[in-house]
Design an enzyme around this catalytic site. Structure first.
Site, mmCIF file in Angstrom:
data_model
loop_
_atom_site.group_PDB
_atom_site.id
_atom_site.type_symbol
_atom_site.label_atom_id
_atom_site.label_comp_id
_atom_site.label_asym_id
_atom_site.label_seq_id
_atom_site.Cartn_x
_atom_site.Cartn_y
_atom_site.Cartn_z
ATOM 1 N N GLN A 36 111.851 -106.607 -8.441
ATOM 2 C CA GLN A 36 111.213 -105.790 -9.465
ATOM 3 C C GLN A 36 109.850 -105.240 -9.045
ATOM 4 O O GLN A 36 109.388 -104.256 -9.614
ATOM 5 C CB GLN A 36 111.053 -106.614 -10.749
ATOM 6 N N HIS A 56 121.512 -98.119 -5.705
ATOM 7 C CA HIS A 56 121.762 -96.876 -4.956
ATOM 8 C C HIS A 56 123.046 -96.181 -5.400
ATOM 9 O O HIS A 56 123.356 -95.092 -4.925
ATOM 10 C CB HIS A 56 121.784 -97.174 -3.445
ATOM 11 N N ASP A 68 113.389 -99.413 -4.535
ATOM 12 C CA ASP A 68 113.051 -99.156 -3.122
ATOM 13 C C ASP A 68 111.553 -99.318 -2.862
ATOM 14 O O ASP A 68 111.152 -99.851 -1.828
ATOM 15 C CB ASP A 68 113.469 -97.733 -2.704
ATOM 16 N N ARG A 93 103.650 -116.766 -10.908
ATOM 17 C CA ARG A 93 105.063 -117.014 -10.635
ATOM 18 C C ARG A 93 105.645 -115.782 -9.942
ATOM 19 O O ARG A 93 105.572 -114.668 -10.469
ATOM 20 C CB ARG A 93 105.799 -117.282 -11.956
ATOM 21 N N HIS A 138 115.887 -114.836 -7.871
ATOM 22 C CA HIS A 138 115.726 -114.015 -9.077
ATOM 23 C C HIS A 138 116.639 -112.789 -8.925
ATOM 24 O O HIS A 138 116.184 -111.649 -8.860
ATOM 25 C CB HIS A 138 114.259 -113.629 -9.261
ATOM 26 N N ASN A 182 116.560 -118.243 -11.445
ATOM 27 C CA ASN A 182 116.070 -117.635 -12.678
ATOM 28 C C ASN A 182 117.221 -117.189 -13.567
ATOM 29 O O ASN A 182 118.103 -116.441 -13.131
ATOM 30 C CB ASN A 182 115.221 -116.409 -12.353
ATOM 31 N N GLU A 183 117.213 -117.626 -14.795
ATOM 32 C CA GLU A 183 118.155 -117.163 -15.823
ATOM 33 C C GLU A 183 119.596 -117.036 -15.316
ATOM 34 O O GLU A 183 120.133 -115.924 -15.246
ATOM 35 C CB GLU A 183 117.712 -115.818 -16.409
ATOM 36 N N ASN A 323 112.419 -119.297 -20.500
ATOM 37 C CA ASN A 323 111.978 -117.945 -20.804
ATOM 38 C C ASN A 323 112.277 -117.706 -22.268
ATOM 39 O O ASN A 323 113.392 -117.970 -22.717
ATOM 40 C CB ASN A 323 112.741 -116.912 -19.969
ATOM 41 N N TYR A 325 111.768 -114.894 -25.510
ATOM 42 C CA TYR A 325 111.305 -113.580 -25.955
ATOM 43 C C TYR A 325 111.588 -113.294 -27.425
ATOM 44 O O TYR A 325 110.789 -112.720 -28.116
ATOM 45 C CB TYR A 325 112.021 -112.476 -25.156
ATOM 46 N N GLU A 392 108.483 -117.296 -18.828
ATOM 47 C CA GLU A 392 108.436 -115.881 -19.222
ATOM 48 C C GLU A 392 108.302 -115.785 -20.728
ATOM 49 O O GLU A 392 108.900 -116.575 -21.462
ATOM 50 C CB GLU A 392 109.715 -115.117 -18.821
HETATM 51 C C1 NOJ Z 1 114.113 -111.882 -17.832
HETATM 52 C C2 NOJ Z 1 114.090 -111.670 -16.365
HETATM 53 O O1 NOJ Z 1 113.896 -112.875 -15.681
HETATM 54 C C3 NOJ Z 1 113.142 -110.608 -15.890
HETATM 55 O O2 NOJ Z 1 113.509 -110.266 -14.615
HETATM 56 C C4 NOJ Z 1 113.176 -109.432 -16.847
HETATM 57 O O3 NOJ Z 1 112.435 -108.356 -16.384
HETATM 58 C C5 NOJ Z 1 112.665 -109.894 -18.192
HETATM 59 N N1 NOJ Z 1 113.499 -110.958 -18.695
HETATM 60 C C6 NOJ Z 1 112.611 -108.796 -19.243
HETATM 61 O O4 NOJ Z 1 113.880 -108.309 -19.502
#
Ligand code: NOJ
Length: 484
Positions: A36, A56, A68, A93, A138, A182-183, A323, A325, A392
């Protein structure tokens, strides 16, 4: 003393005692992830990964954006660390790009330039008083390993173990907090379930469960390698991280209460139970077996763990990383007709958002601040970890510099975290908000921005600019309390 004097003393006293402060054990931080932010997708010997391939392909990502270049953090990491230092964070992190250090994912070819990048980053952090929190995976799987079946191939656990060992050997002396994967639920749901993420596989009825099983195996392998080969020497802590939404039952009926619990188990338990407890959650075992039978299968689409595997995987954590949200309202759904198998039919619930919750730029993300306190309590009750790190938490918009809605979101969520610590006695020791920088938001490209720092993706130098939320976070860190 005059009445006026008394009032001043009373106000000063009340002010001091009423202000809730984060305990000394709590560390503020920020997060990002390799694909990212790094860019440099084909520089210095890095091999291709599934996100390079996927992004791509025209039509896969909004506006056909790619990672990229992204934030160009591969070249600008010193600037990023300077920002972190200025903010005053104590944790950063980030994730390692597997194919940057092992171009095809296997150990025969180690790319020294890739290793150097992460060693330099870690040294830069430590020299500036910032502790690295390192995620091994990730979502950017080396393409070669995907060609072998990716997360559907049970052998992935061995490849992952070899990779983890290389990273532990290199960064072990400097890293105390590790996250293996991750997730995993997003990898499996979006990557192998619905195909919206790399590698774009639409296998929602069965691939998703194979993916979940192999994620658990790979995590456990990486954990056990650290435990037996490195822990004594380096003393770090290893875990996996899971995204957890709050699930509220729609009504007080027992059917809705069960539906909310079931939704938790299909979304969180499927990835957490084998590690933090033992085996899959029973409700998932029962429901998938039952529907598989009705669908005519001679076996359950949810694969079994052997007893040996259950023991190997169970207990592979040193802390709990989550994480968080958003929240959902859950209601019971009647048993769906027998048709193409999906995890959603197995789950058998209907989820929605409360219309009163403020909406972000991401369809799945609404603001429900008390949700995070509920989630922390739920995790404590269910898995009873001795330490929790929130890896997160964040809010998306379209990139405005005066991001007042993000500040409101953080203020309210962090205030609930503080209450969970001070009033509920939950040991939250770290918080790495998502995200330090605006970055490549997967299939959404650059249309949804999570950063507290704006990145100008139109400028070749990827200029970084503080948003209002960054100034605010800096003041929170200084005060160790929620400020206006
Ligand atoms: C979870 C992910 O780990 C992260 O890569 C993503 O950008 C965020 N949530 C937001 O969607």
């Amino acid at each position: 003393m005059t009445r006026f004097g008394l009032v001043i003393i009373a106000v000063a006293f009340y002010g001091a005692s009423a202000e809730k402060v984060f305990p000394d054990s709590f560390k503020f931080g920020a997060a990002g992830a390799s694909y990212q932010i790094e860019g440099a997708w084909n520089e210095d010997g890095k091999g291709p990964n599934i996100w390079d391939t996927f992004a791509h392909i025209p039509g896969k990502i909004k506006n056909n954006s790619t990672g990229d270049v992204a934030c160009d953090s591969y070249h600008k990491y010193k600037e990023d660390v300077a920002i972190l230092k200025d903010l005053g964070v104590k944790l950063y992190r980030f994730s390692i790009s597997w194919s940057r250090i092992m171009p095809d994912g296997t150990p025969y070819n180690i790319n020294q330039a890739g290793i150097d990048y992460y060693v330099n980053l870690v040294h830069e952090l430590i020299d500036n008083g910032i502790e690295p929190v390192v995620t091994l995976y990730h979502w950017d799987l080396p393409q070669h390993l995907e060609d072998l079946g990716g997360w559907l191939n049970p052998r992935i656990a061995d490849y992952f173990g070899d990779y983890a060992r290389v990273v532990y050997k290199t960064l072990g002396p400097y890293v105390k907090y590790w996250i293996t994967i991750n997730e995993p639920s997003t990898t499996c749901n979006a990557g192998y379930g619905q195909g919206a993420h790399a590698p774009g596989k639409d296998l929602i009825g069965d691939g998703i469960y194979l993916c979940a099983q192999n994620n658990a195996r790979a995590h456990a392998k990486a954990y056990r390698i650290y435990e037996t080969e490195f822990k004594q020497q380096y003393g770090g802590k290893v875990t996996i991280n899971v995204p957890i939404a709050m699930y509220y039952p729609k009504t007080t009926s027992s059917l809705d209460a069960e539906a909310a619990e079931r939704t938790f188990e299909f979304n969180v338990g499927l990835y957490a139970n084998a590690i933090f407890k033992s085996n899959w959650p029973q409700v998932v075992i029962d429901r998938v077996a039952n529907r598989s039978k009705l669908e005519g299968y001679s076996f359950s689409r949810l694969p079994e763990f052997s007893q040996e595997e259950i023991e190997y995987i169970s207990g592979t954590y040193d802390y709990f990383a989550l994480n968080m949200y958003t929240s959902n309202i859950v209601e019971y759904a009647d048993e769906g007709e027998i048709s193409t198998p999906t995890i959603w039919l197995d789950q058998g619930t209907i989820t929605s958002a409360d219309p009163s919750w403020p909406k972000s730029a991401s369809s799945w993300l609404n603001s429900d601040p008390p949700g995070i306190r509920h989630v922390l309590n739920k995790v404590q009750e269910k898995y009873n970890p001795s330490e929790i790190v929130i890896t997160e938490n964040g809010w998306s918009d379209t990139g405005e510099l005066d991001d007042q809605k993000r500040i409101t979101y953080y203020k309210e969520y962090m205030s609930n975290i503080l209450d969970a610590i001070l009033e509920d006695g939950i040991n939250v020791t770290g918080y790495t908000l998502w995200s330090l920088l605006d970055n490549f938001e997967w299939a959404e490209g650059f249309t949804q921005r999570f950063g507290i720092i704006q990145v100008d993706f139109d400028s070749p130098s990827r200029t970084r600019t503080y948003k209002s939320s960054a100034h605010w976070y800096k003041r929170v860190i200084q005060a160790r309390a929620i400020v206006d």
